[in-house]
Each structure stands twice: as structure tokens, then as C-alpha cells.
Design a protein around this motif. Sequence first.
Motif: not given
Length: 263
Positions: A143, A162, A165, A184, A186, A252
Motif C-alpha cells: 500500500a 487506504s 490496506m 500489508c 506501507n 500493517t
Amino acid sequence: MDMGLKGKVAVITGGSVGIGLAVADGLAAEGANVILAARGRERAEAEAERIAGAHGVKAIGVEADVSTTDGVDAVIRAAEERFGGTDILINNAGTGSNETVMDAPDDKWQAYWDLHVMAAVRLARGVIPQMRRRGGGVILHNASICAVQPLWYEPIYNVTKSALMMFSKCLATEVVGDNIRVNCINPGLILTPDWKKTARQLTENSGGDWEGYLQGVADEHAPIKRFGTPEELANFFVFLCSDKATYSIGSTYFVDGGMQKGL
């Protein structure tokens, strides 16, 4: 350290350049066979050939636009026909946007939704039956820090990342009982060709110092004061794919040089 990846089959979308290519190299270095899915056949096949020669694994390039159902089907079919299925899926395909909410037309929103979200949804539906047959697997979504800390000039990118995610979190809960781990990542500022393209666009009317612009971005946003390399990020992907991360599920992870300001 043995990462337990030898002989695994990994599908990487957006696999012929940037982060995807670095992840493919990192997995292949650990003995995984890789499928590089990309829109450009020649580059994907050339990089696959290079990876196979460098790491002594099997690697193929697949021409596929994963924002379409036909492209997703081509990737799933290649994994089944060439390797008997998939153990690892890296949903990495994506690109920056550059617009305002007021000016962006509906079709641009839809195109990014298909690329960043529906590609991941469709690929999951396709590879999870393969993973179940093979005893489990790993799905990672690339992401962005923009999923929670948006940049002003790319609202479509921010919104769709978003959503990706959240999809990752939902999918993780659904398939954890199948021994499939979903997480996930980021990333923050990673120096990809896409970032260079965006910097050139943003500076074309103000002197064209795109490198200076990127350094300014790093100085403003990242306490580490630099962009990360695709290889630095790929190391984290490889770890999460490995049997050293078996208790990492539905999370995440930020890999951002300190850019994320919130808790």
C-alpha cells in the motif's frame, strides 16, 4: 539465516521494475521461483531471464494488465500451468496519480480503483484455492504511507491505497484458518521510477530541478533525510514471506524512515 523459501512459487505484480523487481530479486535470492507480472512483455521476460541466471531458480515473465479481469486470469493461469499453483502473492502493481478532487473525472477514479484494489481482490480469489491445495501461503499488499498520511497532490492514490490496506485486514481474517497469512506494508519514501516521474512533472514549470525537489521532500518528511532504496524495502517483504514471520497476520507495517507521525 534460512528463510524457508526455497522452492516456493511467488507471484509479483508490477514485477519488472522498481519495488516489485527488487522483491522478486530478494525472493529469488532465497531460492523462490518467481512470476513477474507486468504490462510490458519484453521487460518482464528479460528480467525473469536475468533473475533465473543470477539465482539459479525458475523465473518467468507474464504480460498482464492486472487492472483487468483478463490480465488477472493470465497471471493465475500461468502460475497453475507453469508451477502447479502459488505459495506467495505480492500485490504490488500501482502508480501515483496527481490531480485534485475537484478536477479528477470519474474514469480516473475508476482506473485507480481497478489497479490498486480490484486487482488485489481478483488475484486473491484466484490464488487462494491454489494456496489451500498447497497447504497455505502468504499474501502481501504494497500500500503506502499515503493510506494514512496523505500527500496533497494525489487524492486518488491516497484513497485507493487506504482501501487496499482495509482489504488486507479483511482478507487476513477470512483466510487465517487456511494457513494463509495476509499482511500489508506501507512504504514511505522509496526512490522508484514513479517518484522520479512525479518529481519531473511537478517541477517542469519551475526550472526542472527534480533531484532537488526529491531531496526537499526527504528533508521535509523523513527524519532519516533520504529516500529508501527498493532493495531496503524488499528485505522486509522477504522477511514477511518467510517462516520467520509466522505470527505476523493481519497487520500493517510501516517502512518509512520515520515519516509516519501518528501512532
